[in-house]
Design a protein around this motif. Structure first.
Motif, PDB file in Angstrom:
ATOM      1  N   CYS A  92       0.858  -1.190   0.000  1.00 44.09           N
ATOM      2  CA  CYS A  92       0.000   0.000   0.000  1.00 44.09           C
ATOM      3  C   CYS A  92       0.889   1.233   0.000  1.00 44.09           C
ATOM      4  O   CYS A  92       1.836   1.324   0.770  1.00 44.09           O
ATOM      5  CB  CYS A  92      -0.905  -0.017   1.232  1.00 44.09           C
ATOM      6  SG  CYS A  92      -1.939   1.440   1.370  1.00 44.09           S
ATOM      7  N   CYS A  95       0.096   3.368   3.704  1.00 41.05           N
ATOM      8  CA  CYS A  95       0.453   2.861   5.038  1.00 41.05           C
ATOM      9  C   CYS A  95       1.546   1.795   4.979  1.00 41.05           C
ATOM     10  O   CYS A  95       1.944   1.283   6.024  1.00 41.05           O
ATOM     11  CB  CYS A  95      -0.779   2.319   5.741  1.00 41.05           C
ATOM     12  SG  CYS A  95      -1.503   0.890   4.941  1.00 41.05           S
ATOM     13  N   CYS A 114      -7.389  -1.373   0.858  1.00 36.95           N
ATOM     14  CA  CYS A 114      -6.423  -1.704   1.907  1.00 36.95           C
ATOM     15  C   CYS A 114      -7.173  -1.938   3.217  1.00 36.95           C
ATOM     16  O   CYS A 114      -7.964  -1.085   3.625  1.00 36.95           O
ATOM     17  CB  CYS A 114      -5.412  -0.577   2.057  1.00 36.95           C
ATOM     18  SG  CYS A 114      -4.250  -0.815   3.401  1.00 36.95           S
ATOM     19  N   CYS A 117      -5.804   1.055   6.043  1.00 34.55           N
ATOM     20  CA  CYS A 117      -6.145   2.479   5.904  1.00 34.55           C
ATOM     21  C   CYS A 117      -7.429   2.692   5.094  1.00 34.55           C
ATOM     22  O   CYS A 117      -7.860   3.835   4.931  1.00 34.55           O
ATOM     23  CB  CYS A 117      -4.976   3.244   5.278  1.00 34.55           C
ATOM     24  SG  CYS A 117      -4.593   2.773   3.585  1.00 34.55           S
TER      25      CYS A 117
END
Ligand SMILES: [Zn+2]
Length: 142
Positions: A92, A95, A114, A117
């Motif tokens: 990601c 994050c 994700c 997040c």
């Protein structure tokens, strides 16, 4: 051996290092290597026959922590190689979480969310699940 420390992971590492140094010493014949081989051998036996178990255990813990830090990137590579036929690993952007995405049936763009997040990511899938088609008599179709 009652009351002595014995062997552990650090002992195994030092033993392999000793064998490598010994082979290098046999091939190269340098005085510095000979001294290292003798020191290594002394250290090996000192650790095995030591009565200070608490200190030897602490040394082993430090060795295990260093080994874990050095080998951790390679363990994820190993896992990714093992799952290469079924999963795509994608990091990601926001994050830095590594996502495990199942391989799609069709190649192309896939949207995933994700779990950490909750942002949507666009993943370009160049691979797809290998689908084998069998006929009724069990033979593979081409
Ligand atoms: Zn994320």
């Amino acid at each position: 051996m009652i009351g002595r420390y014995g062997t552990d992971e650090l002992y195994t590492f030092l033993l392999y290092l000793y064998v490598i140094l010994l082979c290098a010493d046999i091939l190269i014949h340098h005085w510095l290597l000979s001294i290292l081989v003798v020191l290594e051998f002394t250290l090996l036996f000192y650790r095995v026959f030591s009565k200070n178990k608490k200190r030897r255990r602490r040394e082993n813990e430090i060795y295990l922590k260093i080994r874990e830090k050095l080998l951790s990137p390679f363990s994820s590579w190993k896992r990714q190689w093992k799952d290469r036929d079924t999963l795509i690993y994608k990091k990601c952007h926001h994050c830095k979480t590594t996502l495990r995405i199942p391989l799609p049936i069709k190649r192309g763009i896939k949207h995933v969310t994700c779990p950490k997040c909750k942002r949507r990511l666009t993943v370009l899938c160049l691979r797809k699940v290998k689908v084998e088609i069998f006929s009724k008599d069990g033979k593979r179709k081409k």
